[in-house]
Motif scaffolding. Structure first.
Motif, short mmCIF file in Angstrom:
data_model
loop_
_atom_site.label_atom_id
_atom_site.label_comp_id
_atom_site.label_asym_id
_atom_site.label_seq_id
_atom_site.Cartn_x
_atom_site.Cartn_y
_atom_site.Cartn_z
N ASP A 11 -1.47 -6.42 -2.75
CA ASP A 11 -0.98 -5.43 -3.31
C ASP A 11 0.03 -5.52 -4.28
OD1 ASP A 11 -1.05 -2.35 -3.40
OD2 ASP A 11 1.15 -2.62 -3.04
N LYS B 39 1.41 1.28 -0.55
CA LYS B 39 2.51 0.68 0.13
C LYS B 39 3.70 1.17 -0.83
CE LYS B 39 0.73 -1.87 3.15
NZ LYS B 39 0.68 -1.67 4.45
N SER C 31 -0.42 2.63 -5.27
CA SER C 31 -0.26 1.77 -4.19
C SER C 31 -0.13 2.38 -2.97
CB SER C 31 1.01 1.06 -4.37
OG SER C 31 1.32 0.11 -3.27
N ASN D 48 7.57 -0.31 -2.07
CA ASN D 48 8.53 -1.21 -1.99
C ASN D 48 8.88 -1.55 -3.29
OD1 ASN D 48 6.42 -3.05 -3.06
ND2 ASN D 48 5.41 -2.88 -1.06
N ASP E 204 5.45 -3.23 8.14
CA ASP E 204 4.14 -2.93 7.53
C ASP E 204 4.44 -2.74 5.96
OD1 ASP E 204 4.75 -0.55 8.00
OD2 ASP E 204 2.70 0.09 8.49
N PHE E 205 5.58 -2.76 5.42
CA PHE E 205 5.88 -2.16 4.23
C PHE E 205 5.51 -2.87 2.90
CE2 PHE E 205 10.27 -0.67 5.98
CZ PHE E 205 9.80 -0.08 6.77
N THR F 87 6.17 -1.87 -6.04
CA THR F 87 5.59 -0.66 -6.61
C THR F 87 6.11 -0.14 -7.72
OG1 THR F 87 5.04 -0.41 -4.18
CG2 THR F 87 4.93 1.62 -5.67
N ASP G 74 2.05 -5.54 1.35
CA ASP G 74 0.73 -6.04 1.34
C ASP G 74 0.98 -7.31 0.06
OD1 ASP G 74 -2.20 -6.39 2.37
OD2 ASP G 74 -2.08 -6.20 0.07
#
Length: 295
Positions: free
Chosen positions: A36, A118, A116, A120, A30-31, A123, A33
């Motif tokens: 996002d 998230k 964010s 990743n 789930d890293f 980001t 979106d």
């Protein structure tokens, strides 16, 4: 101006963002979106566009200080000058980054990068549109004064940003211990992006984590951080994200009631309020420490 390393790196950024997304999707983690990530990319593009104007001004300031007011002349053709510049830039970045979390005026720009939920590679691209305008460059003004040529300064700033790109990921766990001791890594920087109270305001490093170890701001990663802000924005609108804290500052100034409160709303740590209705990171951490001691 100096070489535009960031622009040359844009294709690499986009390719690796896509590769990471494919890898994470295959592993059903789930890293990432998608919406996002698109928001982060939009904010990154906005940063590049605003930089076309603001970075020209900053370059002019560096050149003025170097040509008119420098104390020494450090020959940029000598290798050790570049080594000194690396440490000088990284040291300056540490203090800029630290104050960007401790002074609301600077946080209003830097907050964008932390918005964010998230963590990743996309980001890493979530960057401010107002940081250059509001004076983040002042933390580097000592460098042209002591004799570093502006080309060296802007090159090292871009090297720092390029390095920090790869540490925005959850696909890399802990690394070789000697490397983790000296350098900023995904593990260290995940902590920095955590909104958990115990993870707030720490690990400010750019490239070298040694500054955090030296100045008492290092926190080791334990459990997986909860990413984002202590009060998340809950929007994917890049314009709202880019200016949200500035809007909040204006709103707070309208109810300040005194010059002292107005000053504090701008320059105190984020979360400060005259009646304690909102808390700073330090206040939240004190409350957490008190609760843990009295369990």
């Amino acid at each position: 101006m100096g070489p535009s390393l960031i622009l040359y790196a844009v294709p690499f950024f986009l390719i690796t963002v896509i590769l990471e997304a494919v890898l994470v999707t295959r592993e059903q983690k789930d890293f990432i979106d998608k919406t996002d990530s698109f928001t982060s990319i939009a904010l990154g593009i906005g940063n590049l566009l605003t930089g076309l104007i603001t970075k020209g001004f900053i370059w002019g300031v560096y050149v003025l200080l170097y040509e008119k007011f420098r104390i020494f002349t450090l020959d940029m053709s000598v290798w050790w000058v570049w080594v000194l510049a690396f440490f000088a830039d990284d040291f300056s970045y540490y203090w800029f980054h630290r104050e960007a979390h401790l002074i609301r005026y600077f946080w209003a720009s830097h907050k964008v990068h932390h918005s964010s939920q998230k963590y990743n590679l996309a980001t890493a691209l979530r960057q401010t549109w107002t940081g250059n305008l509001t004076g983040s460059y002042i933390f580097y003004l000592w460098m042209p004064l002591v004799g570093f040529h502006p080309i060296i300064i802007v090159t090292m700033q871009q090297v720092s940003l390029l390095y920090q790109y790869w540490i925005h990921t959850e696909t890399i766990n802990k690394m070789w211990k000697p490397f983790e001791f000296l350098f900023n890594t995904p593990s260290h920087h995940r902590v920095h992006h955590g909104s958990d109270v115990k993870y707030l305001d720490c690990n400010y490093a750019g490239i070298l984590i040694i500054w955090d170890r030296m100045f008492g701001t290092f926190v080791k990663e334990q459990e997986r951080p909860r990413y984002g802000l202590t009060n998340n924005l809950n929007t994917h609108n890049p314009v709202k994200i880019a200016f949200s804290e500035w809007v909040d500052i204006i709103r707070d100034l309208g109810k300040a009631g005194s010059l002292k409160n107005a000053f504090m709303y701008i320059f105190a740590p984020p979360g400060w309020s005259p009646d304690g209705s909102t808390k700073t990171a330090k206040e939240m951490q004190k409350e957490l420490d008190f609760m843990e001691k009295n369990r």
